[in-house]
Motif scaffolding. Structure first.
Motif, PDB file in Angstrom:
ATOM      1  N   SER A 150       0.840  -1.198   0.000  1.00 36.42           N
ATOM      2  CA  SER A 150       0.000   0.000   0.000  1.00 36.42           C
ATOM      3  C   SER A 150       0.875   1.249   0.000  1.00 36.42           C
ATOM      4  CB  SER A 150      -0.923   0.003   1.222  1.00 36.42           C
ATOM      5  OG  SER A 150      -0.187   0.285   2.399  1.00 36.42           O
ATOM      6  N   ASP A 151       0.234   2.397  -0.179  1.00 34.19           N
ATOM      7  CA  ASP A 151       0.963   3.660  -0.112  1.00 34.19           C
ATOM      8  C   ASP A 151       0.902   4.204   1.319  1.00 34.19           C
ATOM      9  OD1 ASP A 151      -1.543   4.786   0.231  1.00 34.19           O
ATOM     10  OD2 ASP A 151      -1.760   5.361  -1.863  1.00 34.19           O
ATOM     11  N   PRO A 152       1.511   5.363   1.589  1.00 31.26           N
ATOM     12  CA  PRO A 152       1.513   5.875   2.970  1.00 31.26           C
ATOM     13  C   PRO A 152       0.129   6.083   3.566  1.00 31.26           C
ATOM     14  CG  PRO A 152       3.191   6.999   1.669  1.00 31.26           C
ATOM     15  CD  PRO A 152       2.397   6.162   0.713  1.00 31.26           C
ATOM     16  N   SER A 153      -0.910   6.247   2.741  1.00 32.82           N
ATOM     17  CA  SER A 153      -2.256   6.432   3.288  1.00 32.82           C
ATOM     18  C   SER A 153      -2.710   5.217   4.084  1.00 32.82           C
ATOM     19  CB  SER A 153      -3.258   6.717   2.160  1.00 32.82           C
ATOM     20  OG  SER A 153      -3.506   5.555   1.396  1.00 32.82           O
ATOM     21  N   GLN A 154      -2.126   4.049   3.799  1.00 36.89           N
ATOM     22  CA  GLN A 154      -2.443   2.832   4.546  1.00 36.89           C
ATOM     23  C   GLN A 154      -1.185   2.311   5.228  1.00 36.89           C
ATOM     24  OE1 GLN A 154      -5.714   1.939   4.507  1.00 36.89           O
ATOM     25  NE2 GLN A 154      -5.417   0.332   6.023  1.00 36.89           N
ATOM     26  N   ASP A 155      -0.277   3.239   5.585  1.00 35.62           N
ATOM     27  CA  ASP A 155       0.918   2.939   6.382  1.00 35.62           C
ATOM     28  C   ASP A 155       1.888   1.980   5.706  1.00 35.62           C
ATOM     29  OD1 ASP A 155      -0.045   4.565   8.409  1.00 35.62           O
ATOM     30  OD2 ASP A 155      -1.084   2.920   9.399  1.00 35.62           O
ATOM     31  N   LEU A 156       1.949   2.002   4.375  1.00 31.60           N
ATOM     32  CA  LEU A 156       2.900   1.154   3.643  1.00 31.60           C
ATOM     33  C   LEU A 156       2.816  -0.298   4.110  1.00 31.60           C
ATOM     34  CD1 LEU A 156       5.986   3.553   3.601  1.00 31.60           C
ATOM     35  CD2 LEU A 156       4.521   3.002   1.668  1.00 31.60           C
ATOM     36  N   GLN A 157       1.611  -0.808   4.217  1.00 28.90           N
ATOM     37  CA  GLN A 157       1.425  -2.179   4.659  1.00 28.90           C
ATOM     38  C   GLN A 157       1.502  -3.141   3.475  1.00 28.90           C
ATOM     39  OE1 GLN A 157      -1.284  -2.698   8.278  1.00 28.90           O
ATOM     40  NE2 GLN A 157      -2.284  -1.034   7.199  1.00 28.90           N
ATOM     41  N   PHE A 158       2.016  -4.335   3.745  1.00 27.95           N
ATOM     42  CA  PHE A 158       2.096  -5.391   2.738  1.00 27.95           C
ATOM     43  C   PHE A 158       0.763  -6.119   2.742  1.00 27.95           C
ATOM     44  CE2 PHE A 158       3.881  -9.652   1.348  1.00 27.95           C
ATOM     45  CZ  PHE A 158       4.101  -9.262   0.039  1.00 27.95           C
ATOM     46  N   ASP A 180       6.864  -6.097  11.310  1.00 32.34           N
ATOM     47  CA  ASP A 180       7.040  -6.871  12.534  1.00 32.34           C
ATOM     48  C   ASP A 180       5.758  -7.523  13.052  1.00 32.34           C
ATOM     49  OD1 ASP A 180       5.820  -4.502  13.122  1.00 32.34           O
ATOM     50  OD2 ASP A 180       7.045  -4.032  14.881  1.00 32.34           O
ATOM     51  N   GLU A 181       4.635  -7.360  12.336  1.00 31.86           N
ATOM     52  CA  GLU A 181       3.410  -7.956  12.844  1.00 31.86           C
ATOM     53  C   GLU A 181       2.317  -7.958  11.784  1.00 31.86           C
ATOM     54  OE1 GLU A 181       1.864  -5.622  16.023  1.00 31.86           O
ATOM     55  OE2 GLU A 181       1.764  -3.779  14.840  1.00 31.86           O
ATOM     56  N   ARG A 182       1.316  -8.803  12.017  1.00 28.36           N
ATOM     57  CA  ARG A 182       0.150  -8.801  11.150  1.00 28.36           C
ATOM     58  C   ARG A 182      -0.838  -7.768  11.631  1.00 28.36           C
ATOM     59  NH1 ARG A 182      -3.672 -14.008  10.503  1.00 28.36           N
ATOM     60  NH2 ARG A 182      -5.105 -12.868  11.866  1.00 28.36           N
ATOM     61  N   GLY A 183      -1.413  -7.028  10.707  1.00 23.05           N
ATOM     62  CA  GLY A 183      -2.402  -6.027  11.033  1.00 23.05           C
ATOM     63  C   GLY A 183      -3.803  -6.549  10.822  1.00 23.05           C
ATOM     64  N   PRO A 184      -4.719  -5.694  10.380  1.00 23.12           N
ATOM     65  CA  PRO A 184      -6.115  -6.112  10.197  1.00 23.12           C
ATOM     66  C   PRO A 184      -6.283  -7.070   9.028  1.00 23.12           C
ATOM     67  CG  PRO A 184      -5.793  -3.886   9.386  1.00 23.12           C
ATOM     68  CD  PRO A 184      -4.518  -4.276  10.078  1.00 23.12           C
TER      69      PRO A 184
END
Length: 704
Positions: free
Chosen positions: A231-239, A253-257
């Motif tokens: 994702s882009d920075p709007s979603q915190d650069l999440q994979f 370092d962790e799984r999110g939603p």
């Protein structure tokens, strides 16, 4: 496991089949014929103003916005992978020059030519060690300092250094496993670089900024090819990893939603704050990827565009056999097996809001406090929105805050930030409301992560007013008898007025406007009370104002008289909607005031006061700090120019906040100048001893 969500559905994109350019005469059949992709496409990417394709014949094709196709022979046999850098004219390809498993990586500089073709700056075999194996995926860091290649045997090869040159980089096997690598993504946060690796069965992250590249396993399930993205920075650069039952989001370092999106995922992309997923239609039969153009093999596939932050589907449509989805020229392009390109153009905000398939039937929930004044202020904001967006429906959700519940203690003694905002922000975070209306002076100068002030309405009179006991009608503070008691819960007001009117006494008085006026009128405890003129006027009680305190008597509070609309920072639809309420003059004044307060580290527990004025493109800020009894003080005035033309706000910084305020339509340089003015004035007072005055005031207030 996330529960399945029945998300709201909208049509925020228009779909159109891309047509061939019109002929020289500007018309004719040429303009109506669908554009046809080259046959035999095996891989696609986009960037630097072109859609890029590789085919079964070893050619790489470029399709610019003019739709004038061009190509060059990149390999003798076929192209299998492409990666177009977004910030550089560098294209990395994987393909084959001879039969067998002999993949070659080639790095192309598209700005330099070699015999009419792009210059190939580097060629090397893509094999982990000495074991020939099939390349499954590739990613390149935008700095050109890292490249990672995933393989079907579970290996990942990392190249570190200048990936465009052989002599300036080093290649090593980073990862070995038992399952095919299906996705790779670099994540850059400050100076820290991570590499996400997903296979069919697990997910890992590697920290590349630390020696030995420490690895962390994030999960024990994975995804198929092309089913992961960053994702882009709007979603915190999440994979983002899309399995057949759920879509999972990961930090290094962790799984999110996770989100329960059902269906077999085929393609996953991130586009401008949206998650784009192509899934197999459950009514169609199984078919392997790139199975050919036999009509009997054609699949119906569903493309959904999700807004994960605001939990709605922005677009949904069925396509025949999707090859890939690309983003370029401000639109999405869906490539289908029949050789067609379908453009998905996002609608502008006004169209979204007014279209019958858009937000017309959506109820916009507006959070507010339960007090009468808060409701009046919220009603005024909602009325302004209704006039601009006639098709929208608004619902006001009122709730009590901490500040409303504690009525027997002075605000400065409670020691809690966000006294009147915390509960409202909690509701905003939980998507229970879409926006919240506050008195700006109640909002801290640093908002919690994920929130922003999306609008500041035109300011009401910011000065303080004196309301006298009925027996003192017609008097002023100066003409009241000595030892008259004045009620105020504000340290700022008390400090200044003690200094200005030493013959009077000042005591705390709490409660909403109605309560304080009742205490004044029905008892003989107070000769007068000090209230904000803006609140009295909004309540329709202007006739109770016996005296307006000018800046020589009493500077006002930061943000006093202004209404703020707080929204989720990533909710672009609501942010764009409320931004129409911004009043430029009020915004610039309040940015300067809030920057002054924040740099001083002030708040309701210390006496800090301001006065601002915008005249002839000059912004004037007067700021002051006081001891609790007003005997010690510092006060000064500074000014700056804010006459800047509006610039194109598109770009990486178009979501910049200034002391918690997002105002894209107000010139950025003017906002910066206002913020700098506040910081510079605060720095001046600090250099003269403001920190000592405020520290003593804070200690004395805590000890009371």
């Amino acid at each position: 496991m996330a529960a399945y969500l029945q998300w709201r559905r909208f049509v925020f994109f228009d779909r159109e089949t891309v047509k061939e350019p019109a002929g020289p005469d500007g018309g004719g059949a040429g303009g109506a014929k669908p554009f046809a992709l080259p046959p035999g496409i095996t891989v696609c990417d986009s960037g630097r103003g072109s859609l890029v394709f590789g085919d079964m014949e070893g050619q790489i094709w470029f399709l610019p916005r003019s739709l004038q196709l061009s190509s060059f022979q990149a390999y003798k046999l076929r192209v299998t992978h492409l990666y177009q850098l977004k910030q550089h004219s560098i294209l990395v390809s994987v393909g084959e020059d001879e039969e067998g498993i002999n993949p070659l990586v080639k790095v192309w500089n598209l700005e330099k030519r070699d015999g009419g073709n792009p210059l190939c700056t580097r060629i090397f075999p893509a094999i982990p060690g000495n074991k020939p194996t099939v390349v499954s995926c590739i990613t390149v860091h935008e700095t050109l300092n890292f490249m990672a290649i995933g393989f079907a045997d579970g290996s990942v090869v990392l190249t570190k250094g200048d990936i465009t040159r052989d002599r300036h980089s080093k290649t090593q096997i980073l990862h070995e496993g038992n399952y095919p690598v299906t996705g790779l993504a670099f994540r850059q946060s400050g100076k820290i670089t991570h590499l996400f690796v997903v296979t069919t069965e697990n997910i890992q992250s590697y920290m590349l900024s630390v020696k030995d590249y420490p690895r962390l396993e994030l999960d024990t399930h994975g995804c198929g090819l092309r089913c992961s993205t960053l994702s882009d920075p709007s979603q915190d650069l999440q994979f983002i990893v899309a399995g057949n039952e759920c879509v999972y989001l990961y930090q290094p370092d962790e799984r999110g939603p996770c989100f329960a999106f059902e269906g077999q995922k085929l393609i996953v992309h991130w586009y401008r704050g949206y998650l784009v997923i192509v899934s197999k239609d459950r009514k169609s039969s199984p078919k392997s990827e790139f199975a050919g153009s036999d009509p009997q093999n054609s699949d119906k596939q569903i493309l959904n565009v999700y807004d994960l932050c605001n939990k709605f589907i922005a677009y949904s449509s069925v396509f025949d056999d999707v090859v890939d989805v690309l983003a370029e020229w401000g639109s999405l392009y869906v490539l289908t097996r029949d050789g067609k390109i379908h453009a998905l153009q996002e609608r502008d905000t006004q169209t979204k809001l007014e279209d019958e398939n858009g937000l017309k039937n959506r109820v916009i929930r507006v959070g507010t406090r339960k007090s009468q004044l808060a409701r009046i202020q919220t009603d005024s904001v909602v009325e302004m929105l209704r006039k601009r967006y006639l098709s929208l429906h608004f619902e006001i959700v009122a709730m009590s805050t901490t500040g409303d519940k504690i009525l027997d203690t002075a605000l400065s003694k409670i020691g809690e930030k966000s006294l009147f905002t915390k509960e409202l922000e909690n509701a905003l975070e939980r998507n229970e409301v879409d926006l919240v209306v506050h008195s700006l002076k109640d909002l801290p100068t640093s908002l919690p992560p994920g929130f922003t002030i999306g609008a500041i309405c035109k300011r009401e009179n910011p000065h303080d007013a004196v309301v006298f006991h009925p027996k003192n009608y017609g008097k002023t503070l100066n003409s009241l008898p000595e030892k008259s008691v004045i009620g105020t819960s504000s340290l700022r007001r008390a400090a200044q007025l003690k200094r200005r009117f030493p013959q009077l006494e000042f005591r705390d008085i709490r409660g909403n406007l109605n309560t304080r006026l009742k205490k004044l009128d029905e008892k003989d405890n107070f000769s007068a009370i000090i209230l904000a003129a803006a609140g009295l006027r909004r309540m329709g009680w202007e006739n109770r104002i016996g005296q307006i305190l000018n800046p020589e008597d009493c500077l006002y509070a930061v943000g006093q008289g202004a209404l703020a609309v707080e929204v989720r920072a990533r909710d672009e639809e609501i942010l764009d909607m409320v931004s129409a309420l911004h009043d430029a003059e009020t915004v610039l004044c309040c940015i300067a005031e809030r920057a002054f307060m924040r740099h001083l580290e002030g708040g309701c527990s210390v006496p800090v006061a301001v006065s601002t004025m915008l005249k002839d493109s000059q912004l004037y800020l007067t700021g002051a700090v006081y001891s609790l009894d007003g005997s010690d003080s510092l006060k000064d005035t500074m000014q700056t120019g804010v006459n800047y033309p509006q610039q194109n706000q598109e770009g990486p910084n178009d979501d910049t906040q200034y002391v918690g305020i997002t105002a894209k339509k107000i010139p950025r340089h003017a906002q910066e100048a206002a913020e700098n003015l506040g910081v510079e004035l605060a720095s001046l007072l600090l250099s003269k001893g403001a920190k000592r005055i405020l520290s003593v005031a804070r200690q004395l207030n805590d000890a009371r």
